[in-house]
Design a protein around this motif. Structure first.
Motif, PDB file in Angstrom:
ATOM      1  N   GLY A   6       0.803  -1.221   0.000  1.00  0.00           N
ATOM      2  CA  GLY A   6       0.000   0.000   0.000  1.00  0.00           C
ATOM      3  C   GLY A   6       0.833   1.266   0.000  1.00  0.00           C
ATOM      4  N   LYS A   7       0.266   2.287  -0.654  1.00  0.00           N
ATOM      5  CA  LYS A   7       0.937   3.586  -0.740  1.00  0.00           C
ATOM      6  C   LYS A   7       0.275   4.586   0.207  1.00  0.00           C
ATOM      7  CE  LYS A   7       2.191   6.026  -4.815  1.00  0.00           C
ATOM      8  NZ  LYS A   7       1.917   6.188  -6.248  1.00  0.00           N
ATOM      9  N   ASN A   8      -1.004   4.364   0.482  1.00  0.00           N
ATOM     10  CA  ASN A   8      -1.787   5.303   1.298  1.00  0.00           C
ATOM     11  C   ASN A   8      -2.410   4.599   2.507  1.00  0.00           C
ATOM     12  OD1 ASN A   8      -1.724   7.587  -0.774  1.00  0.00           O
ATOM     13  ND2 ASN A   8      -2.453   5.828  -1.942  1.00  0.00           N
ATOM     14  N   TYR A   9      -3.034   3.451   2.246  1.00  0.00           N
ATOM     15  CA  TYR A   9      -3.501   2.569   3.321  1.00  0.00           C
ATOM     16  C   TYR A   9      -2.437   1.480   3.388  1.00  0.00           C
ATOM     17  CZ  TYR A   9      -6.717  -0.248   6.155  1.00  0.00           C
ATOM     18  OH  TYR A   9      -7.306  -0.973   7.174  1.00  0.00           O
ATOM     19  N   ILE A 138     -11.388  -3.121   8.461  1.00  0.00           N
ATOM     20  CA  ILE A 138     -11.362  -1.669   8.714  1.00  0.00           C
ATOM     21  C   ILE A 138     -11.584  -0.930   7.391  1.00  0.00           C
ATOM     22  CG2 ILE A 138      -9.888   0.282   9.427  1.00  0.00           C
ATOM     23  CD1 ILE A 138      -8.643  -1.540  11.522  1.00  0.00           C
ATOM     24  N   ALA A 139     -10.910  -1.402   6.342  1.00  0.00           N
ATOM     25  CA  ALA A 139     -11.064  -0.765   5.025  1.00  0.00           C
ATOM     26  C   ALA A 139     -12.521  -0.842   4.554  1.00  0.00           C
ATOM     27  CB  ALA A 139     -10.136  -1.429   4.012  1.00  0.00           C
ATOM     28  N   LYS A 140     -13.149  -1.995   4.792  1.00  0.00           N
ATOM     29  CA  LYS A 140     -14.554  -2.165   4.383  1.00  0.00           C
ATOM     30  C   LYS A 140     -15.453  -1.140   5.067  1.00  0.00           C
ATOM     31  CE  LYS A 140     -15.089  -7.114   3.552  1.00  0.00           C
ATOM     32  NZ  LYS A 140     -15.714  -8.340   4.053  1.00  0.00           N
ATOM     33  N   LEU A 219     -18.089   2.536  -6.854  1.00  0.00           N
ATOM     34  CA  LEU A 219     -16.876   3.294  -7.194  1.00  0.00           C
ATOM     35  C   LEU A 219     -17.174   4.191  -8.396  1.00  0.00           C
ATOM     36  CD1 LEU A 219     -13.906   0.751  -7.122  1.00  0.00           C
ATOM     37  CD2 LEU A 219     -14.032   2.894  -5.865  1.00  0.00           C
ATOM     38  N   PRO A 220     -16.819   5.460  -8.308  1.00  0.00           N
ATOM     39  CA  PRO A 220     -17.041   6.314  -9.479  1.00  0.00           C
ATOM     40  C   PRO A 220     -16.044   5.985 -10.593  1.00  0.00           C
ATOM     41  CG  PRO A 220     -15.831   7.503  -7.772  1.00  0.00           C
ATOM     42  CD  PRO A 220     -16.167   6.152  -7.200  1.00  0.00           C
ATOM     43  N   ALA A 221     -16.310   6.477 -11.786  1.00  0.00           N
ATOM     44  CA  ALA A 221     -15.337   6.346 -12.880  1.00  0.00           C
ATOM     45  C   ALA A 221     -14.128   7.217 -12.537  1.00  0.00           C
ATOM     46  CB  ALA A 221     -15.968   6.805 -14.186  1.00  0.00           C
ATOM     47  N   GLY A 222     -12.936   6.759 -12.944  1.00  0.00           N
ATOM     48  CA  GLY A 222     -11.753   7.623 -12.811  1.00  0.00           C
ATOM     49  C   GLY A 222     -10.791   7.251 -11.711  1.00  0.00           C
ATOM     50  N   ILE A 223     -11.013   6.100 -11.028  1.00  0.00           N
ATOM     51  CA  ILE A 223     -10.077   5.685  -9.965  1.00  0.00           C
ATOM     52  C   ILE A 223      -9.077   4.691 -10.569  1.00  0.00           C
ATOM     53  CG2 ILE A 223      -9.848   4.695  -7.633  1.00  0.00           C
ATOM     54  CD1 ILE A 223     -11.742   6.995  -7.500  1.00  0.00           C
ATOM     55  N   GLY A 224      -7.818   4.951 -10.377  1.00  0.00           N
ATOM     56  CA  GLY A 224      -6.785   4.049 -10.900  1.00  0.00           C
ATOM     57  C   GLY A 224      -5.811   4.804 -11.776  1.00  0.00           C
ATOM     58  N   ASP A 225      -4.974   4.085 -12.445  1.00  0.00           N
ATOM     59  CA  ASP A 225      -3.926   4.683 -13.277  1.00  0.00           C
ATOM     60  C   ASP A 225      -3.629   3.743 -14.430  1.00  0.00           C
ATOM     61  OD1 ASP A 225      -2.580   7.189 -12.086  1.00  0.00           O
ATOM     62  OD2 ASP A 225      -2.884   5.910 -10.333  1.00  0.00           O
ATOM     63  N   VAL A 350      -6.969  -2.907  -1.179  1.00  0.00           N
ATOM     64  CA  VAL A 350      -6.519  -2.290  -2.444  1.00  0.00           C
ATOM     65  C   VAL A 350      -7.443  -1.126  -2.833  1.00  0.00           C
ATOM     66  CG1 VAL A 350      -6.132  -2.678  -4.912  1.00  0.00           C
ATOM     67  CG2 VAL A 350      -5.540  -4.462  -3.256  1.00  0.00           C
ATOM     68  N   ILE A 351      -8.737  -1.362  -2.735  1.00  0.00           N
ATOM     69  CA  ILE A 351      -9.680  -0.324  -3.179  1.00  0.00           C
ATOM     70  C   ILE A 351      -9.514   0.924  -2.312  1.00  0.00           C
ATOM     71  CG2 ILE A 351     -12.139   0.274  -3.476  1.00  0.00           C
ATOM     72  CD1 ILE A 351     -11.225  -1.782  -5.548  1.00  0.00           C
ATOM     73  N   LEU A 352      -9.386   0.745  -0.995  1.00  0.00           N
ATOM     74  CA  LEU A 352      -9.213   1.920  -0.138  1.00  0.00           C
ATOM     75  C   LEU A 352      -7.900   2.642  -0.481  1.00  0.00           C
ATOM     76  CD1 LEU A 352     -10.057   3.793   2.119  1.00  0.00           C
ATOM     77  CD2 LEU A 352      -9.057   2.191   3.777  1.00  0.00           C
ATOM     78  N   ASP A 353      -6.859   1.869  -0.690  1.00  0.00           N
ATOM     79  CA  ASP A 353      -5.563   2.469  -1.035  1.00  0.00           C
ATOM     80  C   ASP A 353      -5.687   3.297  -2.325  1.00  0.00           C
ATOM     81  OD1 ASP A 353      -2.657   2.597  -0.456  1.00  0.00           O
ATOM     82  OD2 ASP A 353      -2.523   1.720  -2.459  1.00  0.00           O
ATOM     83  N   ARG A 354      -6.412   2.768  -3.295  1.00  0.00           N
ATOM     84  CA  ARG A 354      -6.566   3.472  -4.588  1.00  0.00           C
ATOM     85  C   ARG A 354      -7.517   4.673  -4.469  1.00  0.00           C
ATOM     86  NH1 ARG A 354      -2.456   3.265  -7.195  1.00  0.00           N
ATOM     87  NH2 ARG A 354      -1.727   2.890  -5.090  1.00  0.00           N
ATOM     88  N   VAL A 355      -8.539   4.560  -3.628  1.00  0.00           N
ATOM     89  CA  VAL A 355      -9.467   5.688  -3.419  1.00  0.00           C
ATOM     90  C   VAL A 355      -8.706   6.842  -2.763  1.00  0.00           C
ATOM     91  CG1 VAL A 355     -11.472   6.427  -2.049  1.00  0.00           C
ATOM     92  CG2 VAL A 355     -11.602   4.333  -3.379  1.00  0.00           C
ATOM     93  N   LEU A 356      -7.851   6.509  -1.785  1.00  0.00           N
ATOM     94  CA  LEU A 356      -7.049   7.556  -1.123  1.00  0.00           C
ATOM     95  C   LEU A 356      -6.043   8.155  -2.108  1.00  0.00           C
ATOM     96  CD1 LEU A 356      -6.426   5.806   2.336  1.00  0.00           C
ATOM     97  CD2 LEU A 356      -7.929   7.753   1.899  1.00  0.00           C
TER      98      LEU A 356
END
Ligand SMILES: Cc1cc2nc3c(=O)[nH]c(=O)nc-3n(C[C@H](O)[C@H](O)[C@H](O)COP(=O)(O)O)c2cc1C
Ligand SMILES: C=C(O[C@@H]1CC(C(=O)O)=C[C@@H](OP(=O)(O)O)[C@H]1O)C(=O)O
Length: 363
Positions: A6-9, A138-140, A219-225, A350-356
């Motif tokens: 993780g980078k954020n979470y 916790i992420a959930k 999840l909205p459109a636009g999360i990720g890279d 993963v999803i929380l990390d990417r949302v952050l």
């Protein structure tokens, strides 16, 4: 380090199956997050060993102790450390395995120059996934407060198939129902069939595998890279960290190769609320590594348990001769049902990390 993700979470896991304890240190939980401890305990119980005849008979309560980062019912924003003490080790089951390797014993022996803890396969044990379930729970909770839900069910065991998820399955009510099932499936008619085939296979001293399907909604459109931090790359990296995972496919997966471009393209439209949707979701809610706003959908292949009582050929590292291995001890006759909460948790991390991460580039 291999134990960090993780980078954020950010999580850092530690522990061995037969050591004193295992646990996780989590950095990046937003300060002031209220934790529902009962929910955390429920999630731990869903994964805990020894809870049904379809799992390993090793009974562990998997009660967690929070050591830091939590005060007056809320997170402080500083690292939250958690441990679970092991209480039911039976290391004599493993005395033979130093000489006759099973699952990760041989590869781990070479990686750690023979110093790996072979008792219960040490850090390679599926037991270490308890830490993922805790961090994922916790992420959930955080994701749910943002309207993001994660669900999973057993898609297949051997040739017994459940139906696929559709977006409307992902409601809090349905998720709660699945969470309370020993065999979480959508078509309950297959429960008995699965129980019977697992029981028969266990009697034959053998084991089974299967497929778990997951879906993430809200999840909205636009999360990720694009490229190296694509949503598929991050999810796959984490999902393959779950022991016994052997494959992952997003949306139509390998099946997309049998379609034409016309069939494979997810045709878009405005729905009655003016939101952009697609009629199909063959790309699994991710295009160019970035969410489309459709549910993220993927399937995970879980292999049959490696440790079986049926005699198999192996090598004896002491005598340097070929030998026979029969694994006695306490093992899951099938990992799939226990992998369900683990995979949900892994996905939530993963999803929380990417949302952050997305918060950094979306004002
Ligand atoms: C929840 C869970 C329980 C597991 N239980 C067992 C088990 O009882 N016996 C076993 O041999 N493997 C079990 N595994 C799988 C092994 O840990 C795994 O096969 C091993 O670490 C080698 O990793 P690999 O299969 O991903 O290559 C379990 C995995 C998980 C996620
Ligand atoms: C204890 C758990 O499952 C264990 C996972 C596991 C393995 O090889 O992965 C092997 C068995 O370990 P042991 O021989 O110590 O009983 C399982 O019981 C757990 O998941 O909490």
């Amino acid at each position: 380090m291999a134990a960090n993700f993780g980078k954020n979470y950010k999580i850092s896991i530690f522990g061995e199956s037969h050591g004193n304890a295992l646990g996780v240190n989590i950095d990046g939980i937003p300060a002031g997050t209220e934790l529902n401890l009962e929910f955390l305990s429920q999630e731990m119980r869903r994964r805990a060993p020894g809870r049904s005849k379809l799992t390993t008979p090793r009974v562990e309560k998997d009660e967690f102790e929070i050591l830091s980062g939590f005060f007056d019912g809320k997170t402080t924003g500083t690292p939250l450390a958690m441990i679970i003490r092991n209480s039911n080790q039976r290391s004599k089951d493993y005395s033979e395995l130093k000489r006759k390797p099973r699952h990760a014993d041989w590869s781990g022996f070479n990686r750690y120059n023979g110093f790996n803890d072979i008792r219960g396969s040490g850090h390679f044990s599926g037991r270490i996934t308890a830490s993922l379930v805790f961090a994922g729970a916790i992420a959930k909770q955080i994701l749910k407060s943002q309207g993001i839900l994660i669900a999973a069910h057993i898609k297949s065991v051997k040739d017994i198939e459940d139906r696929d998820f559709v977006e409307s399955d992902i409601t809090e009510k349905n998720i709660n129902k699945l969470r309370n099932m020993t065999l979480p499936v959508l078509n309950e008619e297959i429960v008995e069939k699965i129980e019977k085939v697992v029981e028969k296979t266990r009697e034959e001293k053998n084991s089974l595998g299967g497929i778990v399907e997951l879906m993430v909604t809200g999840l909205p459109a636009g999360i990720g890279d694009p490229y190296f931090e694509s949503m598929e790359s991050e999810l796959s990296r984490m999902i393959f960290s779950v022991p016994a995972t052997k494959g992952i496919e997003f949306g139509a997966g390998f099946g997309i190769t049998e379609m034409t471009g016309y069939e494979a393209n997810d045709e878009m439209y405005f729905d009655e609320n003016g939101e952009i949707k697609s009629f199909t979701n063959n790309n699994g809610g991710i295009i160019g590594g970035i969410t489309t706003g459709m549910p993220i959908s993927f399937k995970v292949a879980i292999k049959p348990t490696a440790s079986i009582e049926k005699a198999q050929k192996t090598v004896n590292l002491e005598t340097k001769k070929n030998d026979i291995l029969e694994v006695h001890g306490r093992h899951d006759p099938i990992i799939v049902p226990r992998a369900v909460p683990v995979l949900e948790a892994a996905t939530a991390i993963v999803i929380l990390d990417r949302v952050l991460e997305a918060k950094k580039y979306q004002l």
